[in-house]
Design a protein around this motif. Structure first.
Motif, PDB file in Angstrom:
ATOM      1  N   PRO A   1       0.834  -1.206   0.000  1.00 27.92           N
ATOM      2  CA  PRO A   1       0.000   0.000   0.000  1.00 27.92           C
ATOM      3  C   PRO A   1       0.874   1.264   0.000  1.00 27.92           C
ATOM      4  CG  PRO A   1      -0.711  -1.542   1.697  1.00 27.92           C
ATOM      5  CD  PRO A   1       0.610  -2.018   1.205  1.00 27.92           C
ATOM      6  N   ILE A   2       0.333   2.343  -0.548  1.00 31.82           N
ATOM      7  CA  ILE A   2       1.070   3.622  -0.619  1.00 31.82           C
ATOM      8  C   ILE A   2       1.477   4.096   0.771  1.00 31.82           C
ATOM      9  CG2 ILE A   2       0.923   6.061  -1.287  1.00 31.82           C
ATOM     10  CD1 ILE A   2       1.063   4.215  -3.665  1.00 31.82           C
ATOM     11  N   THR A   3       0.553   3.968   1.734  1.00 36.77           N
ATOM     12  CA  THR A   3       0.835   4.424   3.108  1.00 36.77           C
ATOM     13  C   THR A   3       2.025   3.691   3.699  1.00 36.77           C
ATOM     14  OG1 THR A   3      -1.527   4.852   3.429  1.00 36.77           O
ATOM     15  CG2 THR A   3      -0.163   4.759   5.398  1.00 36.77           C
ATOM     16  N   THR A   4       2.102   2.383   3.454  1.00 39.21           N
ATOM     17  CA  THR A   4       3.208   1.576   3.974  1.00 39.21           C
ATOM     18  C   THR A   4       4.524   1.989   3.332  1.00 39.21           C
ATOM     19  OG1 THR A   4       1.712  -0.304   4.272  1.00 39.21           O
ATOM     20  CG2 THR A   4       4.074  -0.775   4.284  1.00 39.21           C
ATOM     21  N   ILE A   5       4.490   2.208   2.022  1.00 38.10           N
ATOM     22  CA  ILE A   5       5.708   2.627   1.301  1.00 38.10           C
ATOM     23  C   ILE A   5       6.189   3.978   1.820  1.00 38.10           C
ATOM     24  CG2 ILE A   5       6.665   3.229  -0.960  1.00 38.10           C
ATOM     25  CD1 ILE A   5       4.618   1.323  -2.207  1.00 38.10           C
ATOM     26  N   GLU A   6       5.240   4.879   2.046  1.00 40.40           N
ATOM     27  CA  GLU A   6       5.580   6.221   2.541  1.00 40.40           C
ATOM     28  C   GLU A   6       6.264   6.153   3.898  1.00 40.40           C
ATOM     29  OE1 GLU A   6       3.333  10.520   3.244  1.00 40.40           O
ATOM     30  OE2 GLU A   6       2.203   8.639   3.415  1.00 40.40           O
ATOM     31  N   SER A   7       5.709   5.346   4.812  1.00 36.71           N
ATOM     32  CA  SER A   7       6.262   5.257   6.161  1.00 36.71           C
ATOM     33  C   SER A   7       7.604   4.527   6.190  1.00 36.71           C
ATOM     34  CB  SER A   7       5.262   4.548   7.081  1.00 36.71           C
ATOM     35  OG  SER A   7       5.026   3.223   6.641  1.00 36.71           O
ATOM     36  N   MET A   8       7.790   3.564   5.278  1.00 45.70           N
ATOM     37  CA  MET A   8       9.035   2.777   5.279  1.00 45.70           C
ATOM     38  C   MET A   8      10.179   3.487   4.576  1.00 45.70           C
ATOM     39  SD  MET A   8       7.690  -1.144   4.705  1.00 45.70           S
ATOM     40  CE  MET A   8       9.369  -1.792   4.778  1.00 45.70           C
ATOM     41  N   THR A   9       9.870   4.260   3.551  1.00 45.12           N
ATOM     42  CA  THR A   9      10.940   4.906   2.770  1.00 45.12           C
ATOM     43  C   THR A   9      11.158   6.363   3.147  1.00 45.12           C
ATOM     44  OG1 THR A   9       9.409   5.553   1.005  1.00 45.12           O
ATOM     45  CG2 THR A   9      10.483   3.401   0.805  1.00 45.12           C
ATOM     46  N   GLY A  10      10.107   7.006   3.688  1.00 43.82           N
ATOM     47  CA  GLY A  10      10.238   8.406   4.086  1.00 43.82           C
ATOM     48  C   GLY A  10      10.053   9.405   2.964  1.00 43.82           C
ATOM     49  N   ILE A  11       9.679   8.949   1.771  1.00 45.80           N
ATOM     50  CA  ILE A  11       9.464   9.891   0.676  1.00 45.80           C
ATOM     51  C   ILE A  11       7.974  10.212   0.562  1.00 45.80           C
ATOM     52  CG2 ILE A  11      11.486   9.040  -0.556  1.00 45.80           C
ATOM     53  CD1 ILE A  11       9.664   7.686  -2.520  1.00 45.80           C
ATOM     54  N   THR A  12       7.653  11.283  -0.117  1.00 46.10           N
ATOM     55  CA  THR A  12       6.281  11.785  -0.145  1.00 46.10           C
ATOM     56  C   THR A  12       5.384  10.971  -1.074  1.00 46.10           C
ATOM     57  OG1 THR A  12       6.777  13.322  -1.948  1.00 46.10           O
ATOM     58  CG2 THR A  12       7.111  14.113   0.302  1.00 46.10           C
ATOM     59  N   ARG A  13       4.086  11.088  -0.817  1.00 45.17           N
ATOM     60  CA  ARG A  13       3.105  10.377  -1.650  1.00 45.17           C
ATOM     61  C   ARG A  13       3.160  10.808  -3.117  1.00 45.17           C
ATOM     62  NH1 ARG A  13      -2.323   8.402   1.020  1.00 45.17           N
ATOM     63  NH2 ARG A  13      -1.542   7.633   3.000  1.00 45.17           N
ATOM     64  N   PRO A  14       3.253  12.125  -3.415  1.00 46.46           N
ATOM     65  CA  PRO A  14       3.331  12.515  -4.831  1.00 46.46           C
ATOM     66  C   PRO A  14       4.473  11.836  -5.571  1.00 46.46           C
ATOM     67  CG  PRO A  14       2.878  14.427  -3.483  1.00 46.46           C
ATOM     68  CD  PRO A  14       3.181  13.319  -2.535  1.00 46.46           C
ATOM     69  N   THR A  15       5.614  11.662  -4.881  1.00 46.12           N
ATOM     70  CA  THR A  15       6.757  10.989  -5.513  1.00 46.12           C
ATOM     71  C   THR A  15       6.432   9.520  -5.767  1.00 46.12           C
ATOM     72  OG1 THR A  15       8.313  12.487  -4.419  1.00 46.12           O
ATOM     73  CG2 THR A  15       9.208  10.432  -5.274  1.00 46.12           C
ATOM     74  N   ILE A  16       5.781   8.881  -4.801  1.00 46.58           N
ATOM     75  CA  ILE A  16       5.402   7.471  -4.964  1.00 46.58           C
ATOM     76  C   ILE A  16       4.412   7.317  -6.120  1.00 46.58           C
ATOM     77  CG2 ILE A  16       4.322   5.470  -3.847  1.00 46.58           C
ATOM     78  CD1 ILE A  16       5.277   6.678  -1.154  1.00 46.58           C
ATOM     79  N   TYR A  17       3.426   8.226  -6.182  1.00 42.26           N
ATOM     80  CA  TYR A  17       2.452   8.185  -7.274  1.00 42.26           C
ATOM     81  C   TYR A  17       3.131   8.394  -8.627  1.00 42.26           C
ATOM     82  CZ  TYR A  17      -1.419   8.303  -3.941  1.00 42.26           C
ATOM     83  OH  TYR A  17      -2.318   7.992  -2.946  1.00 42.26           O
ATOM     84  N   ARG A  18       4.141   9.271  -8.648  1.00 41.57           N
ATOM     85  CA  ARG A  18       4.866   9.522  -9.898  1.00 41.57           C
ATOM     86  C   ARG A  18       5.616   8.276 -10.356  1.00 41.57           C
ATOM     87  NH1 ARG A  18      10.372   9.669 -10.509  1.00 41.57           N
ATOM     88  NH2 ARG A  18      10.586  11.015  -8.669  1.00 41.57           N
ATOM     89  N   ILE A  19       6.241   7.563  -9.407  1.00 42.48           N
ATOM     90  CA  ILE A  19       6.948   6.316  -9.742  1.00 42.48           C
ATOM     91  C   ILE A  19       5.954   5.255 -10.210  1.00 42.48           C
ATOM     92  CG2 ILE A  19       8.391   4.459  -8.803  1.00 42.48           C
ATOM     93  CD1 ILE A  19       9.612   6.554  -6.888  1.00 42.48           C
TER      94      ILE A  19
ATOM     95  N   ARG B   1       3.139   5.802 -11.748  1.00 41.94           N
ATOM     96  CA  ARG B   1       2.728   6.153 -13.119  1.00 41.94           C
ATOM     97  C   ARG B   1       3.781   5.701 -14.136  1.00 41.94           C
ATOM     98  NH1 ARG B   1       0.957  10.975 -10.657  1.00 41.94           N
ATOM     99  NH2 ARG B   1       2.854  12.038 -11.333  1.00 41.94           N
ATOM    100  N   GLU B   2       5.038   5.826 -13.742  1.00 44.95           N
ATOM    101  CA  GLU B   2       6.116   5.403 -14.627  1.00 44.95           C
ATOM    102  C   GLU B   2       6.019   3.895 -14.886  1.00 44.95           C
ATOM    103  OE1 GLU B   2       9.802   6.567 -12.895  1.00 44.95           O
ATOM    104  OE2 GLU B   2       9.420   8.725 -13.115  1.00 44.95           O
ATOM    105  N   LEU B   3       5.632   3.133 -13.865  1.00 46.84           N
ATOM    106  CA  LEU B   3       5.490   1.685 -14.015  1.00 46.84           C
ATOM    107  C   LEU B   3       4.314   1.331 -14.915  1.00 46.84           C
ATOM    108  CD1 LEU B   3       6.124   0.476 -10.341  1.00 46.84           C
ATOM    109  CD2 LEU B   3       7.632   0.134 -12.320  1.00 46.84           C
ATOM    110  N   GLU B   4       3.279   2.158 -14.879  1.00 45.56           N
ATOM    111  CA  GLU B   4       2.073   1.884 -15.668  1.00 45.56           C
ATOM    112  C   GLU B   4       2.244   2.246 -17.138  1.00 45.56           C
ATOM    113  OE1 GLU B   4      -0.801   4.151 -13.568  1.00 45.56           O
ATOM    114  OE2 GLU B   4      -1.067   2.678 -11.951  1.00 45.56           O
TER     115      GLU B   4
END
Length: 199
Positions: A175-193, A195-198
């Motif tokens: 989940p996005i929330t888990t990735i955010e808490s484990m990596t420390g990077i922001t949600r917009p950055t995670i969403y951008r990555i 999108r790149e995968l899609e």
């Protein structure tokens, strides 16, 4: 009583120039602040405590009152609150002393408002210049924009490793929330990555 104030540099030539500019005034006391790393001006505060209503504070230039417009504005207001006169030698138009009290108050308020607005005007002007410069650079094909920190080609090795970590976690269904808490990077950055995968 006439009082002189300056924020002086440790420069004998400038010191003598300051005294020459004050020669035409009958100065009873001079307050001088020497350069400091902070913004504190002890002599300025002492001067405000020392002057009495009706006295006159004389400065050569407005920039002797502060390092920026906001600092100058605040000190002009503090001088005015003591009900003393302010004379700026190299800016006679700032000496609001006519027979019309209402006009003097209005002129002072306009001056204070201008000091408040100048930083904002300069900021907007600099932003417009920056936008214009970017547009010209794009037209000339030399503008590349700010490099993406979290990417496969990032020069920051830690950021590049985090990018691949987020990529693997997304592919694994975290989940996005888990990735955010484990990596420390922001949600917009995670969403951008993501999108790149899609794509």
């Amino acid at each position: 009583m006439n009082v002189a104030y300056t924020s002086m540099y440790k420069n004998e030539k400038k010191s003598s120039l300051f005294k020459n500019q004050l020669a035409e005034f009958d100065i009873q006391k001079i307050f001088v602040d020497l350069p400091t790393k902070g913004t504190s001006k002890k002599e300025f505060q002492l001067m405000l405590e020392w002057v009495q209503p009706g006295d006159r504070i004389i400065i050569v230039s407005l920039n002797h009152l502060g390092k920026n417009y906001r600092e100058i504005r605040d000190r002009v207001i503090s001088i005015h609150s003591k009900k003393v006169h302010l004379t700026v030698i190299n800016s006679n138009f700032l000496n609001f002393e006519t027979d019309n009290t209402q006009f003097n108050k209005l002129g002072f308020q306009l001056f204070v408002d201008l000091l408040e607005e100048i930083p904002r005007i300069k900021e907007e002007w600099n932003r417009e210049r920056q936008i214009l410069g970017i547009q010209r650079a794009k037209e000339n094909g030399v503008y590349k924009g700010r490099p993406t920190l979290y990417s496969a080609n990032s020069k920051n090795l830690k950021a590049r490793a985090t990018y691949f970590q987020v990529k693997d976690m997304l592919l694994s269904g975290f989940p996005i929330t888990t990735i955010e808490s484990m990596t420390g990077i922001t949600r917009p950055t995670i969403y951008r990555i993501r999108r790149e995968l899609e794509e």
